[in-house]
Design a protein around this motif. Structure first.
Motif, mmCIF file in Angstrom:
data_model
loop_
_atom_site.group_PDB
_atom_site.id
_atom_site.type_symbol
_atom_site.label_atom_id
_atom_site.label_comp_id
_atom_site.label_asym_id
_atom_site.label_seq_id
_atom_site.Cartn_x
_atom_site.Cartn_y
_atom_site.Cartn_z
ATOM 1 N N SER A 1 0.813 -1.214 0.000
ATOM 2 C CA SER A 1 0.000 0.000 0.000
ATOM 3 C C SER A 1 0.844 1.260 0.000
ATOM 4 N N ALA A 2 2.100 1.183 0.429
ATOM 5 C CA ALA A 2 2.975 2.350 0.327
ATOM 6 C C ALA A 2 3.109 2.786 -1.121
ATOM 7 N N LEU A 3 3.180 1.822 -2.040
ATOM 8 C CA LEU A 3 3.362 2.141 -3.456
ATOM 9 C C LEU A 3 2.041 2.279 -4.201
ATOM 10 N N SER A 4 1.007 1.606 -3.740
ATOM 11 C CA SER A 4 -0.267 1.678 -4.466
ATOM 12 C C SER A 4 -1.027 2.962 -4.184
ATOM 13 N N THR A 5 -0.810 3.554 -3.001
ATOM 14 C CA THR A 5 -1.599 4.721 -2.623
ATOM 15 C C THR A 5 -0.744 5.940 -2.329
ATOM 16 N N LEU A 6 0.198 5.829 -1.407
ATOM 17 C CA LEU A 6 0.952 7.011 -0.982
ATOM 18 C C LEU A 6 1.978 7.446 -2.015
ATOM 19 N N TYR A 7 2.580 6.506 -2.747
ATOM 20 C CA TYR A 7 3.573 6.895 -3.746
ATOM 21 C C TYR A 7 2.962 7.749 -4.859
ATOM 22 N N PRO A 8 1.871 7.329 -5.500
ATOM 23 C CA PRO A 8 1.323 8.193 -6.557
ATOM 24 C C PRO A 8 0.814 9.522 -6.025
ATOM 25 N N LEU A 9 0.322 9.537 -4.799
ATOM 26 C CA LEU A 9 -0.149 10.795 -4.235
ATOM 27 C C LEU A 9 1.003 11.773 -4.071
ATOM 28 N N ALA A 10 2.150 11.284 -3.604
ATOM 29 C CA ALA A 10 3.306 12.159 -3.411
ATOM 30 C C ALA A 10 3.965 12.524 -4.730
ATOM 31 N N SER A 11 3.835 11.685 -5.755
ATOM 32 C CA SER A 11 4.539 11.903 -7.008
ATOM 33 C C SER A 11 3.820 12.838 -7.962
ATOM 34 N N MET A 12 2.522 12.979 -7.824
ATOM 35 C CA MET A 12 1.817 13.823 -8.773
ATOM 36 C C MET A 12 2.246 15.277 -8.594
ATOM 37 N N THR A 13 2.168 16.041 -9.656
ATOM 38 C CA THR A 13 2.711 17.396 -9.621
ATOM 39 C C THR A 13 1.662 18.472 -9.433
ATOM 40 N N SER A 14 0.393 18.148 -9.489
ATOM 41 C CA SER A 14 -0.622 19.183 -9.290
ATOM 42 C C SER A 14 -1.926 18.555 -8.843
ATOM 43 N N ARG A 15 -2.813 19.373 -8.318
ATOM 44 C CA ARG A 15 -4.123 18.901 -7.881
ATOM 45 C C ARG A 15 -5.036 18.597 -9.053
ATOM 46 N N GLU A 16 -4.580 18.859 -10.286
ATOM 47 C CA GLU A 16 -5.430 18.617 -11.436
ATOM 48 C C GLU A 16 -5.554 17.131 -11.738
ATOM 49 N N ASP A 17 -4.620 16.316 -11.199
ATOM 50 C CA ASP A 17 -4.707 14.882 -11.403
ATOM 51 C C ASP A 17 -5.865 14.318 -10.590
ATOM 52 N N ASP A 18 -6.687 13.494 -11.206
ATOM 53 C CA ASP A 18 -7.750 12.820 -10.474
ATOM 54 C C ASP A 18 -7.289 11.458 -9.962
ATOM 55 N N GLU A 19 -6.211 10.927 -10.541
ATOM 56 C CA GLU A 19 -5.789 9.573 -10.215
ATOM 57 C C GLU A 19 -4.801 9.613 -9.047
ATOM 58 N N ILE A 20 -5.318 9.895 -7.851
ATOM 59 C CA ILE A 20 -4.417 10.094 -6.724
ATOM 60 C C ILE A 20 -4.557 9.030 -5.648
ATOM 61 N N LEU A 21 -5.427 8.064 -5.843
ATOM 62 C CA LEU A 21 -5.652 7.113 -4.761
ATOM 63 C C LEU A 21 -5.394 5.677 -5.200
ATOM 64 N N GLY A 22 -4.324 5.471 -5.980
ATOM 65 C CA GLY A 22 -3.851 4.125 -6.210
ATOM 66 C C GLY A 22 -4.451 3.393 -7.385
ATOM 67 N N LEU A 23 -4.895 4.078 -8.427
ATOM 68 C CA LEU A 23 -5.392 3.389 -9.607
ATOM 69 C C LEU A 23 -4.252 2.653 -10.294
ATOM 70 N N ASP A 24 -4.530 1.456 -10.808
ATOM 71 C CA ASP A 24 -3.483 0.590 -11.327
ATOM 72 C C ASP A 24 -2.703 1.218 -12.473
ATOM 73 N N ASP A 25 -3.351 1.987 -13.319
ATOM 74 C CA ASP A 25 -2.682 2.520 -14.499
ATOM 75 C C ASP A 25 -2.499 4.032 -14.421
ATOM 76 N N GLY A 26 -2.428 4.589 -13.232
ATOM 77 C CA GLY A 26 -2.259 6.017 -13.074
ATOM 78 C C GLY A 26 -0.908 6.485 -13.577
ATOM 79 N N ARG A 27 -0.849 7.753 -13.938
ATOM 80 C CA ARG A 27 0.380 8.326 -14.479
ATOM 81 C C ARG A 27 1.543 8.206 -13.510
ATOM 82 N N TRP A 28 1.275 8.269 -12.216
ATOM 83 C CA TRP A 28 2.358 8.310 -11.227
ATOM 84 C C TRP A 28 2.573 6.969 -10.537
#
Length: 433
Positions: free
Chosen positions: A332-359
């Motif tokens: 869960s560190a990588l599925s949820t918290l990693y993409p949340l910390a890696s995204m660069t702006s609030r414009e991303d909707d994929e912030i809660l661990g989607l499998d194919d998210g940009r981050w």
């Protein structure tokens, strides 16, 4: 140490090597007549004894496995680099890493404060104020703003001359702009929501709105330290480990080197490819265990920006054997918290661990946007199903499965099955063993 002969390689935050240790490894590899060398890099960590303890546990199955491979003379090395694990994060089967009864969250306990001062580094006066604010949990929004502002002062400076949101190490890697410049309340709420979704938000923060924001505020501090470690891992790999391996190859000709790394240590060994000469390499395999960096890192064409490649575009070709990425859905560190910390702006909707998210992280869903890249289960890999070269993603969810919030199974890596994956990747073990 559970496996011999064993050496350590120490690097500082700038990637400068302890020359004595590096030279001792080179001399030892020659004098011992090694045919193979496994080099492992830790991820989140606080000190050398903890790293050495991890290496002893991780290497324990290797001697018995290598005994099945006639003619192999194996050596072992552990990379020591300045990284940080928040003391409240338990590591499976590692009693010395288990925290004492924690203070009422989100107070910063003494071990965490000492690690922040020593590893980031952070001035003690700043840490004292952060600890005071965290313990107070004031209803005054200005205190929350002050806490986050102090945390932001610990972050790395943004590089000059590049557009906001453009990562220094590749457009797939994210940067710290969200942590450094995002709206404080939105930032804290984003992290609080992620922790709540994971069942990791302490009950003390389930009350009023501001209490919930304080729950996210401590995660802002944790993520700022993670971001610093992430950047440092790349520097140590490229400037430190890569050149050290090049020197080793010059002296120990014919030696087969097998790199492995966990979490940010996986990022470290991957970025070591940048520090190797373009032609000729001793690397016979690289195995990434729950890698905390982008799943697009090795891509030549990013799905969201087809005119650009990943931070390590095509560098897997510097390996004479396969690049293996082990991933687990229980991390869960990588599925949820990693993409949340890696995204660069609030414009991303994929912030809660989607499998194919940009981050997404490579340790969550494997290597992406690289063709060809085999995707196989662990049992197939252990039957000899790993390719002899190129990229492969191995689902290890069947063994990397234990651990509670917020990290999940991120540190559950000391398994004989993973040792066998490394040895199969390096063609040390024959198929089926």
């Amino acid at each position: 140490m559970s496996a011999e002969p064993y050496w350590e390689l120490t690097f500082d935050a700038d990637g400068d090597a302890d020359a004595g240790e590096r030279d001792a490894l080179i001399r030892g590899a020659v004098s011992e007549g090694l045919t193979d060398l496994v080099v492992f890099a830790h991820g989140w960590n606080n000190d050398r004894p903890m790293a050495t303890g991890l290496y002893s546990r991780f290497y324990a199955p290797f001697p018995g496995l290598v005994a099945r491979a006639p003619g192999v003379r194996m050596g072992y090395a552990g990379v020591i680099w300045p990284s940080m694990r928040f003391p409240g994060e338990a590591v499976p089967d590692f009693p010395s890493a288990a925290p004492e009864a924690p203070p009422a969250p989100p107070a910063l306990d003494a071990a965490t404060r000492e690690a922040l001062v020593r590893i980031l580094p952070c001035e003690r006066a700043v840490l004292d104020r952060l600890a005071e604010l965290a313990a107070e949990q004031s209803d005054d929004p200005a205190r929350l703003e002050e806490f986050v502002s102090l945390v932001r002062g610990l972050g790395p400076a943004q590089p000059q001359g590049r557009a906001a949101g453009e990562a220094a190490e590749g457009p797939d890697e994210g940067d710290a702009s969200y942590l450094l410049t995002g709206d404080t309340r939105q930032l804290c709420e984003s992290f609080a929501a992620a922790l709540d979704r994971m069942g990791a938000l302490p009950p003390a923060f389930l009350g009023g709105a501001l209490k919930r924001l304080w729950g996210g505020a401590l995660e802002v501090l944790r993520q700022m330290s993670y971001y610093t470690m992430k950047r440092r891992a790349g520097v140590v790999g490229e400037k430190g480990l890569g050149p050290a391996l090049a020197l080793l190859a010059e002296s120990a000709t014919g030696l087969r080197v097998h790199l492995a790394g966990h979490s940010f240590g996986a990022r470290l060994v991957a970025f070591a490819l940048r520090g190797l000469p373009a032609g000729g390499t001793a690397l016979s395999s690289v195995t990434l265990l729950q890698g905390a960096f982008s799943h697009y890192a090795f891509s030549s064409r990013l799905p969201f920006d087809t005119g650009r490649g990943g931070a390590l575009d095509g560098l897997h070709r510097r390996i004479r054997g396969p690049l293996v990425a082990c991933h687990s859905r229980h991390d869960s560190a990588l599925s949820t918290l990693y993409p949340l910390a890696s995204m660069t702006s609030r414009e991303d909707d994929e912030i809660l661990g989607l499998d194919d998210g940009r981050w997404g992280a490579v340790g969550h869903d494997g290597i992406r946007a690289v063709d060809p890249c085999a995707r196989i289960a662990l049992d197939q890999a252990l039957r000899g199903g790993l390719p002899t070269e190129g990229c492969v993603s191995v689902d290890v969810s069947s063994v990397v499965a234990r651990g509670g919030p917020p990290s999940g199974a991120h540190s559950d890596i000391c398994h004989e099955e993973l040792a066998r994956v490394i040895l199969h990747a390096g063609r040390v073990l024959p198929a089926g063993q």
